[in-house]
Design a protein around this motif. Structure first.
Motif, PDB file in Angstrom:
ATOM      1  N   ARG A 207      12.219  -8.715   7.127  1.00  0.00           N
ATOM      2  CA  ARG A 207      12.200  -9.904   8.012  1.00  0.00           C
ATOM      3  C   ARG A 207      12.784  -9.913   9.180  1.00  0.00           C
ATOM      4  NH1 ARG A 207      12.608 -14.541   3.698  1.00  0.00           N
ATOM      5  NH2 ARG A 207      14.460 -12.833   3.379  1.00  0.00           N
ATOM      6  N   SER A 208      13.978  -9.900   8.645  1.00  0.00           N
ATOM      7  CA  SER A 208      15.074  -9.300   9.934  1.00  0.00           C
ATOM      8  C   SER A 208      14.542  -8.216  11.339  1.00  0.00           C
ATOM      9  CB  SER A 208      16.487  -9.972   9.783  1.00  0.00           C
ATOM     10  OG  SER A 208      17.074  -8.161   8.676  1.00  0.00           O
ATOM     11  N   ARG A 209      14.371  -7.501  11.416  1.00  0.00           N
ATOM     12  CA  ARG A 209      13.941  -6.350  11.749  1.00  0.00           C
ATOM     13  C   ARG A 209      12.444  -6.575  12.763  1.00  0.00           C
ATOM     14  NH1 ARG A 209      17.068  -3.441   8.357  1.00  0.00           N
ATOM     15  NH2 ARG A 209      15.018  -1.941   7.495  1.00  0.00           N
ATOM     16  N   GLN A 210      11.830  -7.247  11.692  1.00  0.00           N
ATOM     17  CA  GLN A 210      10.863  -6.823  12.107  1.00  0.00           C
ATOM     18  C   GLN A 210       9.681  -5.525  11.623  1.00  0.00           C
ATOM     19  OE1 GLN A 210       8.543 -10.166  12.568  1.00  0.00           O
ATOM     20  NE2 GLN A 210      10.036 -10.304  11.414  1.00  0.00           N
ATOM     21  N   GLU A 211      10.074  -4.904  10.577  1.00  0.00           N
ATOM     22  CA  GLU A 211       9.602  -3.389  10.214  1.00  0.00           C
ATOM     23  C   GLU A 211       9.361  -3.377   8.938  1.00  0.00           C
ATOM     24  OE1 GLU A 211      12.454  -1.724  12.774  1.00  0.00           O
ATOM     25  OE2 GLU A 211      13.127  -1.010  11.485  1.00  0.00           O
ATOM     26  N   TYR A 212       9.360  -2.170   8.660  1.00  0.00           N
ATOM     27  CA  TYR A 212       8.745  -1.606   7.306  1.00  0.00           C
ATOM     28  C   TYR A 212      10.327  -0.705   7.065  1.00  0.00           C
ATOM     29  CZ  TYR A 212       3.644  -2.844   7.698  1.00  0.00           C
ATOM     30  OH  TYR A 212       3.126  -3.558   7.636  1.00  0.00           O
ATOM     31  N   TRP A 213      10.853  -0.453   6.089  1.00  0.00           N
ATOM     32  CA  TRP A 213      11.887   0.233   5.549  1.00  0.00           C
ATOM     33  C   TRP A 213      11.351   1.026   4.504  1.00  0.00           C
ATOM     34  CZ3 TRP A 213      15.198  -1.888   2.180  1.00  0.00           C
ATOM     35  CH2 TRP A 213      15.460  -2.798   1.880  1.00  0.00           C
ATOM     36  N   ARG A 214      11.739   2.520   3.800  1.00  0.00           N
ATOM     37  CA  ARG A 214      11.924   2.499   2.812  1.00  0.00           C
ATOM     38  C   ARG A 214      13.408   2.916   2.392  1.00  0.00           C
ATOM     39  NH1 ARG A 214       8.853   8.346   1.156  1.00  0.00           N
ATOM     40  NH2 ARG A 214      11.341   8.920   2.512  1.00  0.00           N
ATOM     41  N   LYS A 215      12.874   1.731   0.982  1.00  0.00           N
ATOM     42  CA  LYS A 215      14.544   1.397   0.931  1.00  0.00           C
ATOM     43  C   LYS A 215      15.247   3.437   0.534  1.00  0.00           C
ATOM     44  CE  LYS A 215      17.913  -0.744  -1.227  1.00  0.00           C
ATOM     45  NZ  LYS A 215      18.418  -0.918  -0.190  1.00  0.00           N
TER      46      LYS A 215
ATOM     47  N   ARG B 269       0.365  -1.319  -0.203  1.00  0.00           N
ATOM     48  CA  ARG B 269      -0.494  -0.680  -0.032  1.00  0.00           C
ATOM     49  C   ARG B 269       0.973   1.171  -0.020  1.00  0.00           C
ATOM     50  NH1 ARG B 269      -1.369   4.001   3.137  1.00  0.00           N
ATOM     51  NH2 ARG B 269      -0.127   3.590   4.699  1.00  0.00           N
ATOM     52  N   ARG B 270       1.990   0.944   1.050  1.00  0.00           N
ATOM     53  CA  ARG B 270       2.536   2.685   0.694  1.00  0.00           C
ATOM     54  C   ARG B 270       3.366   2.838  -0.507  1.00  0.00           C
ATOM     55  NH1 ARG B 270       5.441   1.952   7.031  1.00  0.00           N
ATOM     56  NH2 ARG B 270       3.465   2.071   8.081  1.00  0.00           N
ATOM     57  N   THR B 271       3.868   1.353  -1.244  1.00  0.00           N
ATOM     58  CA  THR B 271       5.079   1.271  -2.592  1.00  0.00           C
ATOM     59  C   THR B 271       4.145   2.008  -3.757  1.00  0.00           C
ATOM     60  OG1 THR B 271       6.033   0.086  -1.760  1.00  0.00           O
ATOM     61  CG2 THR B 271       5.682   0.079  -4.639  1.00  0.00           C
ATOM     62  N   LEU B 272       2.267   1.475  -3.250  1.00  0.00           N
ATOM     63  CA  LEU B 272       1.328   2.189  -4.327  1.00  0.00           C
ATOM     64  C   LEU B 272       1.244   3.389  -4.380  1.00  0.00           C
ATOM     65  CD1 LEU B 272      -0.997  -0.977  -5.238  1.00  0.00           C
ATOM     66  CD2 LEU B 272       0.723  -0.849  -6.103  1.00  0.00           C
ATOM     67  N   THR B 273       1.115   3.955  -3.032  1.00  0.00           N
ATOM     68  CA  THR B 273       0.864   4.935  -2.747  1.00  0.00           C
ATOM     69  C   THR B 273       1.739   6.713  -2.213  1.00  0.00           C
ATOM     70  OG1 THR B 273       0.248   4.885  -0.138  1.00  0.00           O
ATOM     71  CG2 THR B 273      -1.508   4.246  -1.598  1.00  0.00           C
ATOM     72  N   THR B 274       2.658   5.996  -1.964  1.00  0.00           N
ATOM     73  CA  THR B 274       3.421   6.930  -2.467  1.00  0.00           C
ATOM     74  C   THR B 274       4.675   7.555  -2.758  1.00  0.00           C
ATOM     75  OG1 THR B 274       5.382   5.314  -0.827  1.00  0.00           O
ATOM     76  CG2 THR B 274       3.565   6.441   0.349  1.00  0.00           C
ATOM     77  N   GLY B 275       4.894   6.391  -4.115  1.00  0.00           N
ATOM     78  CA  GLY B 275       5.669   6.534  -5.039  1.00  0.00           C
ATOM     79  C   GLY B 275       7.789   6.776  -5.083  1.00  0.00           C
ATOM     80  N   ARG B 276       7.610   5.694  -3.596  1.00  0.00           N
ATOM     81  CA  ARG B 276       9.273   4.955  -3.276  1.00  0.00           C
ATOM     82  C   ARG B 276       8.501   4.070  -3.016  1.00  0.00           C
ATOM     83  NH1 ARG B 276      12.971   8.523   0.056  1.00  0.00           N
ATOM     84  NH2 ARG B 276      13.139   6.394   0.146  1.00  0.00           N
ATOM     85  N   VAL B 277       9.610   2.628  -2.745  1.00  0.00           N
ATOM     86  CA  VAL B 277       9.423   1.670  -1.820  1.00  0.00           C
ATOM     87  C   VAL B 277       9.285   1.326  -1.219  1.00  0.00           C
ATOM     88  CG1 VAL B 277      10.174  -0.578  -2.912  1.00  0.00           C
ATOM     89  CG2 VAL B 277      10.231   0.830  -4.815  1.00  0.00           C
ATOM     90  N   VAL B 278       8.657   0.416  -0.537  1.00  0.00           N
ATOM     91  CA  VAL B 278       8.686  -0.080   1.449  1.00  0.00           C
ATOM     92  C   VAL B 278       8.729  -1.095   0.877  1.00  0.00           C
ATOM     93  CG1 VAL B 278       7.876   0.209   3.133  1.00  0.00           C
ATOM     94  CG2 VAL B 278       7.584   2.454   1.635  1.00  0.00           C
TER      95      VAL B 278
END
Length: 133
Positions: free
Chosen positions: A63-71, A50-59
């Motif tokens: 799996r290792s940190r168990q959190e979202y990260w924006r490249k 959803r974030r990738t499709l709506t913000t223009g940046r890849v998110v």
């Protein structure tokens, strides 16, 4: 993975097309939009997509940190979305990007450059004159 508030859910029409693994994730193959070079593989859950499709940046979902990260947020090596497609089975995404800097966390241009080739027998296509299959 944390649940999203109802007003920030992935579009149900998109969500219904996905086949997630046991952890709710879909593989996301990242490709440079103009050269078609495969840069890396990451993982997305519904919120990352959803974030990738709506913000223009890849998110991605880490799996290792168990959190979202924006490249690129810490490295500066950002990925700007040009297009996103889902495969026929719904279990993989193709994310076409404009890559700024290295795609791999090692500093290599691509993760496959960093990982390197494996020994493989090179196959040949059979000839149309009845060659070996």
């Amino acid at each position: 993975m944390p649940s999203s508030p109802p007003d920030t859910l992935l579009d149900p029409a998109v969500a219904d097309r996905l086949t997630r693994d046991d952890h709710g994730l879909v593989a996301a193959i990242v490709q440079q939009h103009d050269s078609r070079e495969v840069l890396m593989l990451g993982w997305m859950d519904d919120e990352a997509l959803r974030r990738t499709l709506t913000t223009g940046r890849v998110v991605f979902w880490s799996r290792s940190r168990q959190e979202y990260w924006r490249k690129g947020d810490t490295s500066g090596h950002a990925q700007y979305v040009k297009a996103v497609s889902v495969d026929c089975d719904g279990d993989a995404l193709l994310v076409e990007v404009d890559q700024v800097g290295a795609a791999c966390h090692t500093g290599a241009h691509t993760c496959f450059e960093a990982g390197g080739p494996l020994p493989a027998v090179v196959g040949t296509r059979p000839t149309e004159t009845g060659g070996p299959l």
